[in-house]
Design a protein around this motif. Structure first.
Motif, PDB file in Angstrom:
ATOM      1  N   LYS A   1       0.862  -1.169   0.000  1.00 38.20           N
ATOM      2  CA  LYS A   1       0.000   0.000   0.000  1.00 38.20           C
ATOM      3  C   LYS A   1       0.908   1.232   0.000  1.00 38.20           C
ATOM      4  O   LYS A   1       1.495   1.575   1.031  1.00 38.20           O
ATOM      5  CB  LYS A   1      -0.850  -0.018   1.270  1.00 38.20           C
ATOM      6  CG  LYS A   1      -2.096   0.818   1.219  1.00 38.20           C
ATOM      7  CD  LYS A   1      -2.910   0.526   2.488  1.00 38.20           C
ATOM      8  CE  LYS A   1      -4.195   1.331   2.538  1.00 38.20           C
ATOM      9  NZ  LYS A   1      -4.982   0.938   3.731  1.00 38.20           N
TER      10      LYS A   1
ATOM     11  N   GLN B   1       3.321   7.283  -0.244  1.00 39.02           N
ATOM     12  CA  GLN B   1       4.126   8.404  -0.695  1.00 39.02           C
ATOM     13  C   GLN B   1       5.276   7.910  -1.556  1.00 39.02           C
ATOM     14  O   GLN B   1       5.844   6.859  -1.310  1.00 39.02           O
ATOM     15  CB  GLN B   1       4.684   9.123   0.537  1.00 39.02           C
ATOM     16  CG  GLN B   1       5.006  10.569   0.303  1.00 39.02           C
ATOM     17  CD  GLN B   1       5.402  11.230   1.612  1.00 39.02           C
ATOM     18  OE1 GLN B   1       6.560  11.331   1.940  1.00 39.02           O
ATOM     19  NE2 GLN B   1       4.409  11.664   2.379  1.00 39.02           N
TER      20      GLN B   1
ATOM     21  N   PHE C   1      11.194   0.341  -0.538  1.00 46.46           N
ATOM     22  CA  PHE C   1       9.936   0.541   0.146  1.00 46.46           C
ATOM     23  C   PHE C   1      10.121   0.544   1.661  1.00 46.46           C
ATOM     24  O   PHE C   1      10.600  -0.425   2.246  1.00 46.46           O
ATOM     25  CB  PHE C   1       8.966  -0.578  -0.239  1.00 46.46           C
ATOM     26  CG  PHE C   1       7.581  -0.360   0.260  1.00 46.46           C
ATOM     27  CD1 PHE C   1       6.635   0.246  -0.554  1.00 46.46           C
ATOM     28  CD2 PHE C   1       7.209  -0.739   1.540  1.00 46.46           C
ATOM     29  CE1 PHE C   1       5.352   0.456  -0.091  1.00 46.46           C
ATOM     30  CE2 PHE C   1       5.933  -0.526   2.012  1.00 46.46           C
ATOM     31  CZ  PHE C   1       4.997   0.078   1.193  1.00 46.46           C
TER      32      PHE C   1
ATOM     33  N   LYS D   1       5.656   1.781   7.135  1.00 42.94           N
ATOM     34  CA  LYS D   1       5.390   2.575   8.329  1.00 42.94           C
ATOM     35  C   LYS D   1       4.921   1.702   9.490  1.00 42.94           C
ATOM     36  O   LYS D   1       4.888   2.134  10.632  1.00 42.94           O
ATOM     37  CB  LYS D   1       4.287   3.601   8.040  1.00 42.94           C
ATOM     38  CG  LYS D   1       4.756   4.797   7.257  1.00 42.94           C
ATOM     39  CD  LYS D   1       3.617   5.797   7.091  1.00 42.94           C
ATOM     40  CE  LYS D   1       4.065   7.041   6.356  1.00 42.94           C
ATOM     41  NZ  LYS D   1       2.910   7.930   6.078  1.00 42.94           N
TER      42      LYS D   1
ATOM     43  N   SER E   1      -0.228  -4.657   5.830  1.00 49.09           N
ATOM     44  CA  SER E   1      -1.501  -4.174   5.290  1.00 49.09           C
ATOM     45  C   SER E   1      -2.544  -5.283   5.295  1.00 49.09           C
ATOM     46  O   SER E   1      -3.710  -5.054   4.987  1.00 49.09           O
ATOM     47  CB  SER E   1      -1.305  -3.609   3.877  1.00 49.09           C
ATOM     48  OG  SER E   1      -0.808  -4.595   3.011  1.00 49.09           O
TER      49      SER E   1
ATOM     50  N   ALA F   1       9.528   4.480  -1.815  1.00 45.41           N
ATOM     51  CA  ALA F   1       8.120   4.582  -1.452  1.00 45.41           C
ATOM     52  C   ALA F   1       7.949   4.330   0.039  1.00 45.41           C
ATOM     53  O   ALA F   1       8.727   3.598   0.644  1.00 45.41           O
ATOM     54  CB  ALA F   1       7.306   3.568  -2.250  1.00 45.41           C
ATOM     55  N   THR F   2       6.939   4.959   0.613  1.00 48.30           N
ATOM     56  CA  THR F   2       6.586   4.637   1.992  1.00 48.30           C
ATOM     57  C   THR F   2       5.123   4.229   2.022  1.00 48.30           C
ATOM     58  O   THR F   2       4.342   4.640   1.169  1.00 48.30           O
ATOM     59  CB  THR F   2       6.775   5.838   2.939  1.00 48.30           C
ATOM     60  OG1 THR F   2       6.152   6.970   2.361  1.00 48.30           O
ATOM     61  CG2 THR F   2       8.238   6.133   3.152  1.00 48.30           C
ATOM     62  N   GLY F   3       4.758   3.424   2.996  1.00 49.27           N
ATOM     63  CA  GLY F   3       3.386   2.957   3.095  1.00 49.27           C
ATOM     64  C   GLY F   3       3.333   1.723   3.968  1.00 49.27           C
ATOM     65  O   GLY F   3       4.024   1.665   4.982  1.00 49.27           O
ATOM     66  N   LEU F   4       2.523   0.751   3.560  1.00 51.27           N
ATOM     67  CA  LEU F   4       2.417  -0.472   4.346  1.00 51.27           C
ATOM     68  C   LEU F   4       2.830  -1.682   3.512  1.00 51.27           C
ATOM     69  O   LEU F   4       2.404  -1.828   2.368  1.00 51.27           O
ATOM     70  CB  LEU F   4       0.980  -0.660   4.841  1.00 51.27           C
ATOM     71  CG  LEU F   4       0.511   0.334   5.922  1.00 51.27           C
ATOM     72  CD1 LEU F   4      -0.956   0.105   6.244  1.00 51.27           C
ATOM     73  CD2 LEU F   4       1.365   0.207   7.178  1.00 51.27           C
ATOM     74  N   CYS F   5       3.649  -2.515   4.089  1.00 54.15           N
ATOM     75  CA  CYS F   5       4.130  -3.697   3.370  1.00 54.15           C
ATOM     76  C   CYS F   5       3.053  -4.794   3.360  1.00 54.15           C
ATOM     77  O   CYS F   5       1.994  -4.638   3.945  1.00 54.15           O
ATOM     78  CB  CYS F   5       5.410  -4.223   3.997  1.00 54.15           C
ATOM     79  SG  CYS F   5       5.165  -5.093   5.549  1.00 54.15           S
ATOM     80  N   LYS F   6       3.358  -5.899   2.698  1.00 53.61           N
ATOM     81  CA  LYS F   6       2.392  -6.978   2.568  1.00 53.61           C
ATOM     82  C   LYS F   6       1.833  -7.449   3.907  1.00 53.61           C
ATOM     83  O   LYS F   6       0.629  -7.471   4.125  1.00 53.61           O
ATOM     84  CB  LYS F   6       3.039  -8.169   1.838  1.00 53.61           C
ATOM     85  CG  LYS F   6       3.195  -7.940   0.354  1.00 53.61           C
ATOM     86  CD  LYS F   6       3.740  -9.190  -0.327  1.00 53.61           C
ATOM     87  CE  LYS F   6       3.867  -8.974  -1.830  1.00 53.61           C
ATOM     88  NZ  LYS F   6       4.436 -10.151  -2.533  1.00 53.61           N
TER      89      LYS F   6
END
Lengths: 132, 132
Positions: A115, A118, B90, B93, B131, B123-128
């Motif tokens: 997901k 940014q 990646f 967070k 998430s 990229a930043t966000g949530l990994c598999k």
DNA sequence: CAATAAATGCAACAATGTTGCAATAATATT
DNA sequence: AATATTATTGCAACATTGTTGCATTTATTG
């Protein structure tokens, strides 16, 4: 530019104004070493704290590229509000300068399962002046 | 993996094998602090030099994200030959881990006037796992 | 212009990274 | 397999980079 410090609600000290002046003199991102050279005399600790608060307040942003010391550049107005840093960090192999460049269309990336919130894009190559 | 050191033509020492073992144990990029924790006893200077030569030989690559200490990850085979790092870095967070992820289609970016030779995408966000 | 709040600069320290050099270990050669 | 050669390791010492507490000074508020 003029009253950026006031806008961001931090005290307008001579030192901060001077550092801000250095940033606006350059159209590229600069490392601490350049700021230090530009300042006639300065206090190391105060400079660290100034950089820190400028980042916190969204006045500048930090750019870290592999193998380089950190560079700093003024934020565009949108920075503080909507999406942060929707521009590309470009490192020129010719002049070694680092630029913040707006891309007409910022790419969208899909990583199945991940997901993405940014994106930060860093490019290396030749800048306008160096490729001419 | 087994004879990466031999392939890269550097001496196979116990220390280097151990560090290499740590890298292959993780499926994400790791900072120096984790390597240090994994090594029962080690010499700071030797570790620095080991990391340095691993990078030079294309065994690992450095990942520097703003606000984070440097992280290191094993290179894929292609790394040393063709395009370096055609993958995305990646940062999750959730678990704070940094992963190297292959994108099915790596974007092309056009900046009028600039000649782009290489792209690095973070990229930043949530990994598999985070998430799910 | 005084009261308050914030920034500065010093001293001291902590963390991070580097270099020269002698001792040691790994590789190449016979 | 033993030695010659080359590369790596670890120590001491140092350089650079970044941080913290605290008293002093400066900027802002009313």
């Amino acid at each position: 530019m003029t009253n950026l410090l006031k806008i961001k609600k931090i005290s307008e000290t001579p030192f901060r104004k001077e550092v801000l002046g250095i940033f606006s003199k350059y159209n590229n991102a600069i490392p601490l070493s350049i700021i230090e050279k530009e300042l006639k005399e300065y206090n190391r600790i105060t400079l660290y704290r100034t950089i820190k608060i400028f980042i916190e307040k969204g006045i500048i942003h930090e750019i870290t590229l592999s193998g380089n010391q950190s560079n700093y550049a003024l934020c565009k107005e949108e920075c503080s509000t909507v999406a942060h840093h929707q521009h590309i960090h470009f490192k020129c192999k010719g002049c070694n300068k680092i630029f913040c460049v707006e891309a007409d269309k910022f790419p969208t990336i899909i990583l199945p399962g991940y997901k993405i919130e940014q994106l930060e894009i860093q490019a290396t190559g030749l800048c306008k002046s160096c490729s001419a």
